[in-house]
Design a protein around this motif. Structure first.
Motif, PDB file in Angstrom:
ATOM      1  N   ILE A  10      -3.646  12.335  -0.046  1.00 45.31           N
ATOM      2  CA  ILE A  10      -3.292  11.236   0.846  1.00 45.31           C
ATOM      3  C   ILE A  10      -1.884  10.790   0.479  1.00 45.31           C
ATOM      4  CG2 ILE A  10      -4.294   9.433  -0.596  1.00 45.31           C
ATOM      5  CD1 ILE A  10      -5.273   8.177   2.085  1.00 45.31           C
ATOM      6  N   LYS A  11      -1.111  10.418   1.471  1.00 51.57           N
ATOM      7  CA  LYS A  11       0.294  10.061   1.276  1.00 51.57           C
ATOM      8  C   LYS A  11       0.418   8.728   0.537  1.00 51.57           C
ATOM      9  CE  LYS A  11       4.524   9.546   3.950  1.00 51.57           C
ATOM     10  NZ  LYS A  11       4.821   8.149   3.937  1.00 51.57           N
ATOM     11  N   CYS A  12       1.462   8.607  -0.274  1.00 55.95           N
ATOM     12  CA  CYS A  12       1.764   7.369  -0.987  1.00 55.95           C
ATOM     13  C   CYS A  12       2.096   6.276   0.030  1.00 55.95           C
ATOM     14  CB  CYS A  12       2.932   7.607  -1.937  1.00 55.95           C
ATOM     15  SG  CYS A  12       3.416   6.168  -2.901  1.00 55.95           S
ATOM     16  N   ASP A  13       1.616   5.061  -0.210  1.00 60.72           N
ATOM     17  CA  ASP A  13       1.812   3.955   0.722  1.00 60.72           C
ATOM     18  C   ASP A  13       3.157   3.240   0.575  1.00 60.72           C
ATOM     19  OD1 ASP A  13      -0.573   4.287   2.030  1.00 60.72           O
ATOM     20  OD2 ASP A  13      -1.675   2.894   0.756  1.00 60.72           O
ATOM     21  N   ILE A  14       3.944   3.582  -0.432  1.00 62.26           N
ATOM     22  CA  ILE A  14       5.247   2.946  -0.628  1.00 62.26           C
ATOM     23  C   ILE A  14       6.217   3.480   0.424  1.00 62.26           C
ATOM     24  CG2 ILE A  14       7.132   2.538  -2.257  1.00 62.26           C
ATOM     25  CD1 ILE A  14       4.461   1.258  -3.070  1.00 62.26           C
ATOM     26  N   ALA A  15       6.938   2.588   1.077  1.00 60.00           N
ATOM     27  CA  ALA A  15       7.849   2.975   2.157  1.00 60.00           C
ATOM     28  C   ALA A  15       8.929   3.916   1.643  1.00 60.00           C
ATOM     29  CB  ALA A  15       8.493   1.735   2.761  1.00 60.00           C
ATOM     30  N   GLY A  16       9.125   5.026   2.343  1.00 61.80           N
ATOM     31  CA  GLY A  16      10.154   5.989   2.000  1.00 61.80           C
ATOM     32  C   GLY A  16       9.706   7.075   1.044  1.00 61.80           C
ATOM     33  N   CYS A  17       8.552   6.949   0.441  1.00 66.05           N
ATOM     34  CA  CYS A  17       8.037   7.958  -0.488  1.00 66.05           C
ATOM     35  C   CYS A  17       7.212   8.971   0.302  1.00 66.05           C
ATOM     36  CB  CYS A  17       7.183   7.315  -1.574  1.00 66.05           C
ATOM     37  SG  CYS A  17       6.587   8.491  -2.801  1.00 66.05           S
ATOM     38  N   LYS A  18       7.453  10.259   0.050  1.00 64.30           N
ATOM     39  CA  LYS A  18       6.761  11.304   0.795  1.00 64.30           C
ATOM     40  C   LYS A  18       5.844  12.140  -0.098  1.00 64.30           C
ATOM     41  CE  LYS A  18      10.321  11.528   4.266  1.00 64.30           C
ATOM     42  NZ  LYS A  18      11.252  12.311   5.026  1.00 64.30           N
TER      43      LYS A  18
END
Length: 75
Positions: A10-18
């Motif tokens: 699942i993708k990291c929820d921090i904006a800009g982190c991929k």
């Protein structure tokens, strides 16, 4: 609130982190899926920032109990 390891992609929820998440910050509440998914890199950056802002109080000096800071009541 708990921090648990995640085994799903699942993708990291921090904006800009991929990157993919390694941890989930969970809390009990009304909503079943109230988790914050965070990768290892973002967790380290958050820890570094938090450790700079919050510094624990130093313990009392047990060897020199009679001396006080500032030179008062020295024996």
């Amino acid at each position: 609130m708990k921090i648990v390891s995640v085994n799903i992609k699942i993708k990291c929820d921090i904006a800009g982190c991929k990157q993919f998440a390694d941890y989930a910050i969970t809390s009990k509440g009304f909503f079943a899926d109230k988790n914050l998914y965070i990768c290892d890199n973002c967790m380290k950056q958050m820890h570094n920032w938090y450790s700079q802002k919050v510094v624990p109080k130093s313990p009392n000096n047990f060897l020199n109990k009679n001396k006080k800071i500032g030179g008062y009541n020295e024996k």
